[in-house]
Each structure stands twice: as C-alpha cells, then as structure tokens.
Design a protein around this motif. Structure first.
Motif, PDB file in Angstrom:
ATOM      1  N   ALA A   1       0.832  -1.212   0.129  1.00  0.00           N
ATOM      2  CA  ALA A   1      -0.120   0.102  -0.172  1.00  0.00           C
ATOM      3  C   ALA A   1       0.823   1.254  -0.173  1.00  0.00           C
ATOM      4  O   ALA A   1       1.856   1.343   0.686  1.00  0.00           O
ATOM      5  CB  ALA A   1      -0.976   0.061   1.050  1.00  0.00           C
ATOM      6  N   VAL A   2       0.570   2.664  -0.771  1.00  0.00           N
ATOM      7  CA  VAL A   2       1.177   3.561  -0.756  1.00  0.00           C
ATOM      8  C   VAL A   2       0.023   4.691  -0.381  1.00  0.00           C
ATOM      9  O   VAL A   2      -0.889   4.457  -0.873  1.00  0.00           O
ATOM     10  CB  VAL A   2       1.804   3.989  -2.055  1.00  0.00           C
ATOM     11  N   VAL A   3       0.374   5.499   0.692  1.00  0.00           N
ATOM     12  CA  VAL A   3      -0.154   6.495   0.976  1.00  0.00           C
ATOM     13  C   VAL A   3       0.350   7.995   0.637  1.00  0.00           C
ATOM     14  O   VAL A   3       1.706   8.000   0.464  1.00  0.00           O
ATOM     15  CB  VAL A   3      -0.716   6.592   2.438  1.00  0.00           C
ATOM     16  N   ASP A   4      -0.477   9.056   0.503  1.00  0.00           N
ATOM     17  CA  ASP A   4       0.130  10.333  -0.149  1.00  0.00           C
ATOM     18  C   ASP A   4       0.639  11.007   1.392  1.00  0.00           C
ATOM     19  O   ASP A   4       0.598  10.466   2.521  1.00  0.00           O
ATOM     20  CB  ASP A   4      -1.064  10.919  -0.899  1.00  0.00           C
ATOM     21  N   ALA A   5       0.809  12.239   0.947  1.00  0.00           N
ATOM     22  CA  ALA A   5       1.406  13.129   2.215  1.00  0.00           C
ATOM     23  C   ALA A   5       0.228  13.327   3.437  1.00  0.00           C
ATOM     24  O   ALA A   5       0.716  13.498   4.520  1.00  0.00           O
ATOM     25  CB  ALA A   5       1.780  14.409   1.591  1.00  0.00           C
ATOM     26  N   GLY A   6      -0.758  12.947   2.859  1.00  0.00           N
ATOM     27  CA  GLY A   6      -1.861  13.321   4.024  1.00  0.00           C
ATOM     28  C   GLY A   6      -2.574  12.098   4.479  1.00  0.00           C
ATOM     29  O   GLY A   6      -3.444  11.916   5.085  1.00  0.00           O
ATOM     30  N   ALA A   7      -1.697  10.766   4.354  1.00  0.00           N
ATOM     31  CA  ALA A   7      -2.058   9.630   4.817  1.00  0.00           C
ATOM     32  C   ALA A   7      -3.425   9.041   4.168  1.00  0.00           C
ATOM     33  O   ALA A   7      -3.646   8.178   4.832  1.00  0.00           O
ATOM     34  CB  ALA A   7      -1.901   9.712   6.445  1.00  0.00           C
ATOM     35  N   ASN A   8      -3.506   9.323   3.040  1.00  0.00           N
ATOM     36  CA  ASN A   8      -4.596   8.778   2.371  1.00  0.00           C
ATOM     37  C   ASN A   8      -4.294   7.892   1.232  1.00  0.00           C
ATOM     38  O   ASN A   8      -3.142   8.009   0.652  1.00  0.00           O
ATOM     39  CB  ASN A   8      -5.336   9.880   1.676  1.00  0.00           C
ATOM     40  N   LEU A   9      -5.043   6.719   0.974  1.00  0.00           N
ATOM     41  CA  LEU A   9      -4.456   5.730   0.188  1.00  0.00           C
ATOM     42  C   LEU A   9      -4.525   6.338  -1.104  1.00  0.00           C
ATOM     43  O   LEU A   9      -5.202   6.695  -1.748  1.00  0.00           O
ATOM     44  CB  LEU A   9      -5.700   4.599   0.084  1.00  0.00           C
ATOM     45  N   LYS A  10      -3.311   5.864  -1.980  1.00  0.00           N
ATOM     46  CA  LYS A  10      -2.922   6.440  -3.384  1.00  0.00           C
ATOM     47  C   LYS A  10      -2.914   5.153  -4.221  1.00  0.00           C
ATOM     48  O   LYS A  10      -3.440   5.206  -5.376  1.00  0.00           O
ATOM     49  CB  LYS A  10      -1.605   7.099  -2.876  1.00  0.00           C
ATOM     50  N   ALA A  11      -2.202   4.165  -3.650  1.00  0.00           N
ATOM     51  CA  ALA A  11      -2.130   2.898  -4.656  1.00  0.00           C
ATOM     52  C   ALA A  11      -2.019   2.025  -3.803  1.00  0.00           C
ATOM     53  O   ALA A  11      -1.470   1.816  -2.579  1.00  0.00           O
ATOM     54  CB  ALA A  11      -0.887   3.047  -5.671  1.00  0.00           C
ATOM     55  N   PHE A  12      -2.500   0.772  -4.251  1.00  0.00           N
ATOM     56  CA  PHE A  12      -2.440  -0.495  -3.521  1.00  0.00           C
ATOM     57  C   PHE A  12      -2.311  -1.911  -4.601  1.00  0.00           C
ATOM     58  O   PHE A  12      -3.092  -1.925  -5.589  1.00  0.00           O
ATOM     59  CB  PHE A  12      -3.754  -0.810  -2.691  1.00  0.00           C
ATOM     60  N   VAL A  13      -1.858  -2.785  -4.169  1.00  0.00           N
ATOM     61  CA  VAL A  13      -1.778  -4.076  -4.912  1.00  0.00           C
ATOM     62  C   VAL A  13      -1.726  -5.380  -3.875  1.00  0.00           C
ATOM     63  O   VAL A  13      -0.945  -5.439  -2.831  1.00  0.00           O
ATOM     64  CB  VAL A  13      -0.902  -4.278  -5.974  1.00  0.00           C
ATOM     65  N   ARG A  14      -2.561  -6.175  -4.048  1.00  0.00           N
ATOM     66  CA  ARG A  14      -2.497  -7.700  -3.229  1.00  0.00           C
ATOM     67  C   ARG A  14      -1.998  -8.645  -4.182  1.00  0.00           C
ATOM     68  O   ARG A  14      -2.617  -8.859  -5.257  1.00  0.00           O
ATOM     69  CB  ARG A  14      -3.864  -7.967  -2.563  1.00  0.00           C
ATOM     70  N   MET A  15      -0.792  -9.190  -4.120  1.00  0.00           N
ATOM     71  CA  MET A  15      -0.428 -10.206  -5.058  1.00  0.00           C
ATOM     72  C   MET A  15      -1.110 -11.390  -4.838  1.00  0.00           C
ATOM     73  O   MET A  15      -1.699 -11.794  -3.647  1.00  0.00           O
ATOM     74  CB  MET A  15       1.252 -10.347  -4.743  1.00  0.00           C
TER      75      MET A  15
ATOM     76  N   ILE B   1      -4.025  -7.284   3.553  1.00  0.00           N
ATOM     77  CA  ILE B   1      -4.562  -6.026   3.038  1.00  0.00           C
ATOM     78  C   ILE B   1      -4.553  -4.890   4.100  1.00  0.00           C
ATOM     79  O   ILE B   1      -4.028  -3.721   3.972  1.00  0.00           O
ATOM     80  CB  ILE B   1      -6.202  -6.215   2.611  1.00  0.00           C
ATOM     81  N   ASP B   2      -5.262  -5.013   5.263  1.00  0.00           N
ATOM     82  CA  ASP B   2      -5.603  -4.030   6.219  1.00  0.00           C
ATOM     83  C   ASP B   2      -4.087  -3.764   7.130  1.00  0.00           C
ATOM     84  O   ASP B   2      -3.673  -2.798   7.284  1.00  0.00           O
ATOM     85  CB  ASP B   2      -6.509  -4.320   7.328  1.00  0.00           C
ATOM     86  N   VAL B   3      -3.396  -4.759   7.089  1.00  0.00           N
ATOM     87  CA  VAL B   3      -2.217  -4.593   7.797  1.00  0.00           C
ATOM     88  C   VAL B   3      -0.956  -3.675   6.966  1.00  0.00           C
ATOM     89  O   VAL B   3      -0.471  -2.751   7.523  1.00  0.00           O
ATOM     90  CB  VAL B   3      -1.472  -5.946   8.047  1.00  0.00           C
ATOM     91  N   ALA B   4      -1.192  -4.021   5.622  1.00  0.00           N
ATOM     92  CA  ALA B   4      -0.267  -3.263   4.762  1.00  0.00           C
ATOM     93  C   ALA B   4      -0.711  -1.668   4.708  1.00  0.00           C
ATOM     94  O   ALA B   4      -0.002  -0.947   4.904  1.00  0.00           O
ATOM     95  CB  ALA B   4      -0.279  -3.686   3.489  1.00  0.00           C
ATOM     96  N   ILE B   5      -2.173  -1.371   4.471  1.00  0.00           N
ATOM     97  CA  ILE B   5      -2.460  -0.083   4.664  1.00  0.00           C
ATOM     98  C   ILE B   5      -2.010   0.565   5.974  1.00  0.00           C
ATOM     99  O   ILE B   5      -1.796   1.759   5.911  1.00  0.00           O
ATOM    100  CB  ILE B   5      -3.985  -0.368   4.427  1.00  0.00           C
ATOM    101  N   LYS B   6      -2.248  -0.091   7.272  1.00  0.00           N
ATOM    102  CA  LYS B   6      -2.149   0.549   8.515  1.00  0.00           C
ATOM    103  C   LYS B   6      -0.681   0.702   8.501  1.00  0.00           C
ATOM    104  O   LYS B   6      -0.236   1.719   9.106  1.00  0.00           O
ATOM    105  CB  LYS B   6      -2.797  -0.305   9.483  1.00  0.00           C
ATOM    106  N   LYS B   7       0.095  -0.179   8.170  1.00  0.00           N
ATOM    107  CA  LYS B   7       1.750   0.129   8.153  1.00  0.00           C
ATOM    108  C   LYS B   7       1.971   1.361   7.445  1.00  0.00           C
ATOM    109  O   LYS B   7       2.935   2.219   7.745  1.00  0.00           O
ATOM    110  CB  LYS B   7       2.426  -1.096   7.634  1.00  0.00           C
TER     111      LYS B   7
END
Lengths: 162, 162, 162, 162
Positions: free
Chosen positions: C57-71, C79-85
């Motif tokens: 998961a990649v978040v932007d400067a405002g900590a909002n989700l910008k891009a994501f992929v699950r292999m 999913i949630d762990v990567a976003i929260k990290k």
C-alpha cells in the motif's frame, strides 16, 4: 503459464514501467495553522455578531483536523457535525449544501453520506481557497440554522483571501 | 398483595420522596472557550520555545472537545493521540502518565486503554483546574517526547490559574 | 461579565489576531500517482525476486490511500495490515519497526496502537521521501516475515529517489 | 434413549455421511493481480481520455481489495466511495446503479446501504467477468459524474475479456 498469459503480464509491466518513468511529485498548497486560526476567529466573530453559538472546525488539504473551537453553550452534538462538514467539504471540494441537493431520495448520489465514516450533506461546510483559487483546506460550522452556519463558514473561508 | 409487601413498597416510596425533596442540581465548573484558547496558546508558546511541533487539544468538564490546534509539520497521527490524551485525563481526572503505571501487563487495570473507544496511558494529558482546585477540563499534547508533551500540557493547564 | 474577564478575553483575542496577521500558506510536497505506481512496482519486483507474496500500500502526504496491490495467494489479512503500516509510517514519519521498540509493555508509548483506529508497530512501513529529503508519503508491506516486509518496503521507497 | 430417537440419530448420521462422500471443493475463478492491474489501467486510460479525475478500486472474487489507484487531484472522499462501489458490485453481483433502483424510500430493499459497513447504490460499480461469463471480481470508480464513473468502470471490466 501459457505464452499468452506471459505476454499479457509482459505488456502490463511494460505499460506500468513507462508510466513510472514520467513520475513527478506534486506540489500542493496546504493551510497553515495561523491561517486556520484566522479562519476560525473570523467565523467566530461573525457568529458572535449574529448571536449564534457554534462549533467551528478547520481541516487541512489532506482533510485532517487543523483547528477547532466550540463556543460556550453551543450544542455538544455539533462537535462531530462541524468536523464532518469540514471533512465533507474537502473530500469533495464542495459547499456541503450543494452535495445535499444530490443525495436526497431519487438523487443521483443517494445515501453517499454512509461512506467515509459519515458525511454531512447540508449547509455549513465550505472549501477554503488561497488567493490563487487553490483549495488548501475547508471549514465546517454547526450550531445555528443551516443558513447561519453557511454564512459563518463563508466568513471564515473568505478571511483567508482578504 | 400481602400487608408486608405493601409496607415495603410504602417505605421505599417514602425514602425516595424524602430523597427527592433534597434533590438539587449540580453546579459544575466548566472551562470556557476563552480559557481553552488561553491554555492552547500558552501550550503552543511553550512548544515553540522548546522547538517542538505538537498537536494540542482541550476538552471541557464533560470530556468533549473544546479547542484544538495542529502546528504545521507536526505528526498527523498526533491529532487523535492529543485528543485521546485530553479525554483520558478528564475521564479519570489523572495525569495520563500516572495511568500508564497501572495499565501494564500484571497491572491492576491492565488494558483499560481498550475502553472508551481508546485511551492513551502515557504522559501528555493533564487535568485543567480552576483557582479553587476544581477540575474544569483537560489538555492533551502529542508530537514531542513524552517529557516534552507533558511539560507543554502542564504549561497550558497552569496558564488558567496564573 | 466582570471587567477582569473582559480584559482576559480582550488579551486572548489580541494575541490570536496578531498570530493571524502573520498567516501564510504552507507548500507541501505530495506523492503523485505515477510515483506511487513506481514505488509499488519496485516493491513488487523485489518481492517476486525474494519469492515472497505480499500486499503493498502507498499513502500520500495526507496519509490517504494512493495505490495498492495484493499479490495472488498473499494473505487476505495483510490488506489491512499493509494499509495500516503505510498510514502509521506517515502518521509519525517513522519506520514502523522503530515505533514498535517504544510500544512494548513498559515502553514509553505503550499501547499507542489503539489510537488512530489502529496502528501497526512492527516492521514493514517506511516513509517515502523525495530527492530533497522531504516526506511525500509512505509505503506499507505485509505478507512475508517482518524482515522481508521491511526490505520490500525500503526497495519501494528507494525507487523514488533513484 | 428411546429406540425411536436412536433410529432418528442413525438416519441423520447416515445422510450426513452420504452427503460428505460427494463433497467436493469449489473451483472458484478469481481475478489475478495482473488482471486487476489491466482493468485499473484500462479504466485510468478511459478516464484520462475523458478528462475525468477518478479513484479506481478492484476487488477479487472474495470482495477483498486487490488493486487501487487515486489519480492526482481526484477527490479524497472518492477513495472510500470507489472501494465501496467495487465491494457492493461483488457483494450482490450487480451494477451498483441497478441496486439504487431498489433502495429508495418505498423500495424493496430500502436502506440496504446500511449493511456491510456501508454500501454504495449509485452507478460506478461493475462486476468483472472472465471469458466464460463467470464473475471473478468487481471494479468501482468514483470522481466524475455517475455516468462517467459507470463508463470508466465498464471500460475497466471489459478489458479483461478483450
């Protein structure tokens, strides 16, 4: 893996690689805490002149809380409403009252209020712009009538470009 | 109904009536928004003098958000931490750092942080008292070290009685 | 209202007005979606070379989700762990593994994971910086061992400055 | 235990044993991450050609997030809307716009949006099928008008069978 599938993966990878070659950072404009205070005080002054007791919230460009005040004797329930109005205004770069015109039963985005952990779609949330017209945050006001809340929010947002 | 039962009901009713005759509303002492601003500014001044970037939250006697500011470049994650520190300090009328001594594994109130939608049990939350020593709210600070956060919160709370 | 109280309010208002006179907007640097894709692909490439299946998961400067992929075949719970990290890394501008050193029982910010609707304090979240060293977002990886997750996240973040 | 009761238990056990003899795992068709990227990129290309700034989410057969991108300058509030559109489309294997026809006041599934932690019932969510017509996931788009969002989502879904 089939040759076709390998080919597909290859093409997707290629396109993504080409995209990432043109990668450039964005420069965004974000409200400072002094500007947030300025908007807060301008809104508060307007509310006092109108004899209205309100909660006022300012969020930054990332829709994160930047400044807040709850006037004495104003509604407790308006804390969350003011914050959600500010967030909603920034989430969709919109006067929250305009959003409400689209979310009614039969409206094109009916029940969108259920997303983003709760939106507010009635007046009182206004995007804050800088002098170049770029959105740098938003202000949300709750406690008076929706007309009063909207007028107070506008007074706060306007103070940034005066 | 037996006579005994009737007698019991009669006594209970009598006691309740007597109690309600002496019932009086509480007079609570609650922080005003001007006091909240004063605490916020005193804390901010202290933070600036110490070159620390913090989020500062003030809650009222009802543990509801009264005033808030996030200093530019301070942590985004500190918004929620500062608010939760202030709430925790008022929820239990305690320096949040003191609470942490009791919530460790084996501690007498282990994992109390899971209640109230999340408490914070490390330093940076301080009750705000008036000159009579009555608690009228609380302040929470997040962004520096826990020692810095605590010192800044104390500076904010102290400004009310100076 | 007493004269003293009026005086106090007057002073607070004056200070706030002075503050707002110096109000200036901030210029922030924010990750673009092409940069986010670049980091995502670099991380994915690294994961594939290490034969690890991860969520990124990649978040932007405002900590909002910008891009994501699950292999494919990677953990659903990641999913949630990567976003929260990713969010945690941006919330506190920190390698999430460093945070974990402070949040253990007895640690100085024990149980901070309970704030911000859930933080992750073990390795795999890394701030993303631009060439000037400014933080423009963050990346979070979950699915492998914590050492693998961290190495993959670093590979993703590093791709932006290469 | 009565003989009748023993007989009943015996029959139930027999039936269950017979059933489990024919038990077979399901073969599900699930979108791969390369397909998810393909749909994402096709949708993004369509959005760029239409000059619309959107958030695009792809979920797999289990309605779990598989890939996501937020285009620069698109609405922050559309992150959650796009993900919820994709989930809604897969939860009920439906074009989300069709769902909205049934959820209005007086509709047969009025307010179903309140379930599943929030559904979206206006256009922009589309199931993704493979060449055999099996649903393997869904795509959700948010940021443009509902017509634009739907067209972009369809372009994304269609790319998988082209």
């Amino acid at each position: 893996m089939s040759t076709l599938k390998q080919l597909k993966i290859c093409i997707v990878t290629l396109v993504l690689t080409l995209l990432s070659n043109v990668a450039q950072a964005q420069i965004t404009n974000d409200i400072s805490h002094n500007e947030a205070f300025k908007a807060l005080l301008a809104a508060k002054k307007n509310a006092e002149e109108s004899n209205v007791l309100v909660n006022i919230a300012v969020v930054d460009a990332g829709a994160n809380l930047k400044a807040f005040v709850r006037m004495d004797e104003s509604y407790l329930g308006s804390i969350d409403v003011a914050i959600k109005k500010a967030k909603t205004a920034r989430y969709f770069n919109i006067d929250t009252g305009k959003l409400g015109e689209l979310t009614q039963p039969g409206g094109i985005i009916y029940n969108i209020e259920l997303t983003n952990q709760g939106l507010v779609s009635f007046p009182g949330g206004i995007p804050i712009k800088n002098k170049d017209g770029k959105i740098i945050g938003a202000i949300g006001v709750s406690g008076g009538t929706i007309e009063q809340d909207r007028a107070i929010a506008i007074a706060g947002a306007k103070s940034i470009i005066d």
